[in-house]
Design a protein around this motif. Structure first.
Motif, PDB file in Angstrom:
ATOM      1  N   ILE A   1     -22.234 -42.169  -9.265  1.00  0.00           N
ATOM      2  CA  ILE A   1     -22.088 -41.349 -10.101  1.00  0.00           C
ATOM      3  C   ILE A   1     -23.824 -41.319 -10.904  1.00  0.00           C
ATOM      4  CG2 ILE A   1     -21.883 -40.785 -12.933  1.00  0.00           C
ATOM      5  CD1 ILE A   1     -18.785 -42.249 -12.125  1.00  0.00           C
ATOM      6  N   ASN A   2     -24.328 -42.869 -10.696  1.00  0.00           N
ATOM      7  CA  ASN A   2     -25.351 -42.907 -10.965  1.00  0.00           C
ATOM      8  C   ASN A   2     -26.814 -41.915 -10.130  1.00  0.00           C
ATOM      9  OD1 ASN A   2     -25.672 -44.487 -13.267  1.00  0.00           O
ATOM     10  ND2 ASN A   2     -25.767 -45.558 -12.057  1.00  0.00           N
ATOM     11  N   GLU A   3     -26.037 -42.066  -8.663  1.00  0.00           N
ATOM     12  CA  GLU A   3     -26.602 -41.390  -7.836  1.00  0.00           C
ATOM     13  C   GLU A   3     -27.068 -39.837  -8.210  1.00  0.00           C
ATOM     14  OE1 GLU A   3     -29.296 -39.744  -4.838  1.00  0.00           O
ATOM     15  OE2 GLU A   3     -29.001 -41.765  -6.056  1.00  0.00           O
ATOM     16  N   ASP A   4     -25.981 -39.287  -8.670  1.00  0.00           N
ATOM     17  CA  ASP A   4     -25.854 -37.719  -8.517  1.00  0.00           C
ATOM     18  C   ASP A   4     -26.831 -37.489 -10.628  1.00  0.00           C
ATOM     19  OD1 ASP A   4     -23.715 -36.957  -7.714  1.00  0.00           O
ATOM     20  OD2 ASP A   4     -21.829 -37.313  -8.579  1.00  0.00           O
ATOM     21  N   PHE A   5     -26.255 -38.610 -11.295  1.00  0.00           N
ATOM     22  CA  PHE A   5     -27.355 -38.272 -12.413  1.00  0.00           C
ATOM     23  C   PHE A   5     -28.589 -38.151 -12.259  1.00  0.00           C
ATOM     24  CE2 PHE A   5     -23.795 -39.960 -15.655  1.00  0.00           C
ATOM     25  CZ  PHE A   5     -23.968 -38.587 -16.118  1.00  0.00           C
ATOM     26  N   ARG A   6     -29.482 -38.940 -10.918  1.00  0.00           N
ATOM     27  CA  ARG A   6     -30.539 -39.067 -10.850  1.00  0.00           C
ATOM     28  C   ARG A   6     -31.052 -37.817 -10.002  1.00  0.00           C
ATOM     29  NH1 ARG A   6     -34.030 -39.411  -6.115  1.00  0.00           N
ATOM     30  NH2 ARG A   6     -32.087 -39.061  -5.023  1.00  0.00           N
ATOM     31  N   VAL A   7     -30.542 -37.837  -9.182  1.00  0.00           N
ATOM     32  CA  VAL A   7     -30.249 -36.022  -8.650  1.00  0.00           C
ATOM     33  C   VAL A   7     -30.472 -35.011  -9.572  1.00  0.00           C
ATOM     34  CG1 VAL A   7     -29.949 -33.875  -6.810  1.00  0.00           C
ATOM     35  CG2 VAL A   7     -29.903 -37.326  -6.366  1.00  0.00           C
ATOM     36  N   ALA A   8     -29.258 -35.066 -10.625  1.00  0.00           N
ATOM     37  CA  ALA A   8     -29.738 -34.059 -11.536  1.00  0.00           C
ATOM     38  C   ALA A   8     -30.420 -34.315 -12.292  1.00  0.00           C
ATOM     39  CB  ALA A   8     -27.590 -34.142 -12.135  1.00  0.00           C
ATOM     40  N   TYR A   9     -30.846 -35.589 -12.676  1.00  0.00           N
ATOM     41  CA  TYR A   9     -32.242 -35.300 -13.764  1.00  0.00           C
ATOM     42  C   TYR A   9     -33.311 -34.588 -13.156  1.00  0.00           C
ATOM     43  CZ  TYR A   9     -36.078 -36.591 -17.061  1.00  0.00           C
ATOM     44  OH  TYR A   9     -36.843 -37.512 -17.361  1.00  0.00           O
ATOM     45  N   GLU A  10     -33.619 -34.201 -11.943  1.00  0.00           N
ATOM     46  CA  GLU A  10     -35.051 -33.892 -11.673  1.00  0.00           C
ATOM     47  C   GLU A  10     -34.609 -32.458 -11.909  1.00  0.00           C
ATOM     48  OE1 GLU A  10     -37.634 -35.210 -10.225  1.00  0.00           O
ATOM     49  OE2 GLU A  10     -36.673 -37.241 -10.468  1.00  0.00           O
ATOM     50  N   GLY A  11     -32.844 -31.521 -11.978  1.00  0.00           N
ATOM     51  CA  GLY A  11     -33.053 -30.281 -12.130  1.00  0.00           C
ATOM     52  C   GLY A  11     -33.156 -29.822 -13.498  1.00  0.00           C
ATOM     53  N   ILE A  12     -32.933 -30.753 -14.225  1.00  0.00           N
ATOM     54  CA  ILE A  12     -32.930 -31.003 -16.380  1.00  0.00           C
ATOM     55  C   ILE A  12     -34.170 -30.896 -16.071  1.00  0.00           C
ATOM     56  CG2 ILE A  12     -32.837 -31.389 -18.108  1.00  0.00           C
ATOM     57  CD1 ILE A  12     -30.325 -32.909 -16.880  1.00  0.00           C
ATOM     58  N   ILE A  13     -35.521 -31.106 -15.580  1.00  0.00           N
ATOM     59  CA  ILE A  13     -36.529 -31.083 -15.961  1.00  0.00           C
ATOM     60  C   ILE A  13     -37.440 -29.474 -16.026  1.00  0.00           C
ATOM     61  CG2 ILE A  13     -36.733 -34.015 -16.167  1.00  0.00           C
ATOM     62  CD1 ILE A  13     -38.175 -33.388 -13.618  1.00  0.00           C
TER      63      ILE A  13
ATOM     64  N   ASP B   1     -10.163 -52.515  -8.924  1.00  0.00           N
ATOM     65  CA  ASP B   1     -10.566 -53.679  -9.298  1.00  0.00           C
ATOM     66  C   ASP B   1     -12.463 -53.935  -9.575  1.00  0.00           C
ATOM     67  OD1 ASP B   1     -11.632 -53.097  -6.526  1.00  0.00           O
ATOM     68  OD2 ASP B   1     -10.696 -54.285  -5.893  1.00  0.00           O
ATOM     69  N   GLU B   2     -12.881 -54.695 -10.049  1.00  0.00           N
ATOM     70  CA  GLU B   2     -14.916 -54.327 -10.037  1.00  0.00           C
ATOM     71  C   GLU B   2     -15.103 -53.785  -8.780  1.00  0.00           C
ATOM     72  OE1 GLU B   2     -17.776 -54.823 -13.227  1.00  0.00           O
ATOM     73  OE2 GLU B   2     -15.060 -55.376 -13.093  1.00  0.00           O
ATOM     74  N   ASN B   3     -14.948 -54.273  -7.776  1.00  0.00           N
ATOM     75  CA  ASN B   3     -15.755 -53.608  -6.319  1.00  0.00           C
ATOM     76  C   ASN B   3     -15.362 -51.994  -6.919  1.00  0.00           C
ATOM     77  OD1 ASN B   3     -16.681 -55.802  -5.581  1.00  0.00           O
ATOM     78  ND2 ASN B   3     -15.072 -56.444  -3.945  1.00  0.00           N
ATOM     79  N   ALA B   4     -14.276 -51.388  -6.928  1.00  0.00           N
ATOM     80  CA  ALA B   4     -13.866 -50.486  -7.130  1.00  0.00           C
ATOM     81  C   ALA B   4     -14.803 -49.652  -8.229  1.00  0.00           C
ATOM     82  CB  ALA B   4     -12.657 -49.579  -6.954  1.00  0.00           C
ATOM     83  N   LYS B   5     -14.259 -50.281  -8.817  1.00  0.00           N
ATOM     84  CA  LYS B   5     -15.285 -49.331 -10.103  1.00  0.00           C
ATOM     85  C   LYS B   5     -16.749 -49.451  -9.919  1.00  0.00           C
ATOM     86  CE  LYS B   5     -16.888 -51.038 -14.009  1.00  0.00           C
ATOM     87  NZ  LYS B   5     -16.854 -52.917 -15.198  1.00  0.00           N
ATOM     88  N   THR B   6     -17.783 -50.655  -9.746  1.00  0.00           N
ATOM     89  CA  THR B   6     -18.482 -50.410  -9.212  1.00  0.00           C
ATOM     90  C   THR B   6     -19.649 -49.581  -8.180  1.00  0.00           C
ATOM     91  OG1 THR B   6     -19.101 -52.665  -9.293  1.00  0.00           O
ATOM     92  CG2 THR B   6     -20.806 -51.889  -7.974  1.00  0.00           C
ATOM     93  N   ALA B   7     -18.344 -49.321  -7.005  1.00  0.00           N
ATOM     94  CA  ALA B   7     -18.845 -48.338  -6.332  1.00  0.00           C
ATOM     95  C   ALA B   7     -18.603 -46.859  -6.936  1.00  0.00           C
ATOM     96  CB  ALA B   7     -17.751 -48.526  -5.211  1.00  0.00           C
ATOM     97  N   ILE B   8     -17.919 -46.621  -7.734  1.00  0.00           N
ATOM     98  CA  ILE B   8     -17.186 -45.184  -8.281  1.00  0.00           C
ATOM     99  C   ILE B   8     -19.269 -45.313  -8.858  1.00  0.00           C
ATOM    100  CG2 ILE B   8     -16.228 -44.004 -10.151  1.00  0.00           C
ATOM    101  CD1 ILE B   8     -13.855 -45.514  -8.822  1.00  0.00           C
ATOM    102  N   ILE B   9     -19.419 -45.989 -10.112  1.00  0.00           N
ATOM    103  CA  ILE B   9     -20.845 -46.178 -11.443  1.00  0.00           C
ATOM    104  C   ILE B   9     -21.805 -45.728 -10.261  1.00  0.00           C
ATOM    105  CG2 ILE B   9     -21.994 -47.346 -12.362  1.00  0.00           C
ATOM    106  CD1 ILE B   9     -19.198 -48.450 -13.584  1.00  0.00           C
ATOM    107  N   ASN B  10     -22.237 -46.925  -8.713  1.00  0.00           N
ATOM    108  CA  ASN B  10     -23.073 -46.459  -8.190  1.00  0.00           C
ATOM    109  C   ASN B  10     -23.051 -44.709  -7.668  1.00  0.00           C
ATOM    110  OD1 ASN B  10     -23.691 -49.095  -8.494  1.00  0.00           O
ATOM    111  ND2 ASN B  10     -22.906 -49.749  -6.688  1.00  0.00           N
TER     112      ASN B  10
END
Length: 280
Positions: A207-219, A196-205
């Motif tokens: 993933i966004n945290e993974d991306f935030r940390v990952a970007y620090e490595g990319i640079i 449902d929408e709650n499950a989707k939002t939790a998953i997306i949040n």
């Protein structure tokens, strides 16, 4: 001459990459030419293993993945394989000091897909993602840093988070096929019936945290790798945004994609950001 055979082997890995993933192939093309072949060879190896467990229905998948693993180790020991994908991969493993624990972790997760359909805890989920995605990021990182262990250790956590983010986006995008075709539920406690929408939002949040940390490595990546990895990062962020804007019912009923036109636009924007030193 073996060199001719080796050249053909790497070209086969490149062909596998281009035919199975236009987006990943585009990202690899943005890497320095000096490391493209090595990344193609890694993709070819993991793609073939994944195809065995996901696509070769009607065949003995357990025998195939076992044989694939055995053939890899023969190739590694001999320094050659008549399977061009394994021949190119074993060379990359040796040249960039890709450790065997990464390969074994990957193969374990692939084998899990043959016997396990539900992941009931975060521990099980994290362990599967580590083997199926994080270690692939670490293999690529070995290439990016030219086998430099000190630099590898500095960037490995961020590389793993990027692998996790990519895999979780794939899980969310493929929720319908994983459930209905392959009978797999990767997200603990989430399937088509409970999504449902709650499950989707939790998953997306998550993933966004993974991306935030990952970007620090990319640079912090070497110049040879930075733009190519950033290209893949931008593509997957766009795909995640599309999933975020898609009603949860539609995610379970259709496979969300990024059009080739949009990919071209993302590439142009990424290039401008990179040249303006915004990726730093």
């Amino acid at each position: 001459m073996k060199q001719l055979f080796d050249d053909v082997s790497f070209k086969c890995s490149k062909l596998v990459t281009k035919n199975y993933s236009t987006s990943f192939s585009l990202a690899v093309y943005m890497l320095s030419p000096s490391i493209r072949d090595a990344i193609y060879s890694i993709y070819g190896f993991v793609r073939f293993a994944d195809e065995i467990v996901d696509s070769f229905h009607g065949f003995d998948k357990e025998d195939l993945i076992t044989e694939f693993e055995e053939d890899y180790y023969k190739a590694f020991d001999r320094g050659i394989s008549l399977n061009p994908i394994l021949n190119s991969f074993q060379q990359t493993v040796k040249e960039y000091n890709i450790t065997d624990d990464l390969i074994q972790a990957f193969l374990r997760s692939m084998k899990l897909d043959l016997i396990k359909s539900d992941y009931h805890s975060k521990e099980e989920y994290d362990a599967y993602i580590y083997g199926s995605a994080d270690v692939v990021g670490l293999m690529c990182l070995k290439v990016f840093v030219s086998g430099d262990n000190e630099r590898y250790n500095q960037l490995k956590d961020e590389a793993m988070r990027l692998g996790s983010a990519f895999q979780k986006v794939n899980f969310l995008r493929d929720l319908k096929d994983d459930n209905l075709v392959l009978n797999r539920n990767y997200f603990p406690g989430v399937d088509l019936n409970s999504f449902d929408e709650n499950a989707k939002t939790a998953i997306i949040n998550e993933i966004n945290e993974d991306f935030r940390v990952a970007y620090e490595g990319i640079i912090k990546l070497p110049l040879e790798a930075k733009f190519g990895v950033y290209t893949a990062f931008v593509y997957y962020k766009k795909l995640l945004k599309k999933l975020e804007n898609t009603p949860y019912q539609e995610i379970g009923n259709a496979r969300i994609r990024v059009s080739n036109y949009t990919k071209a636009g993302l590439l142009a924007k990424s290039f401008v950001s990179y040249k303006l030193n915004l990726v730093q």
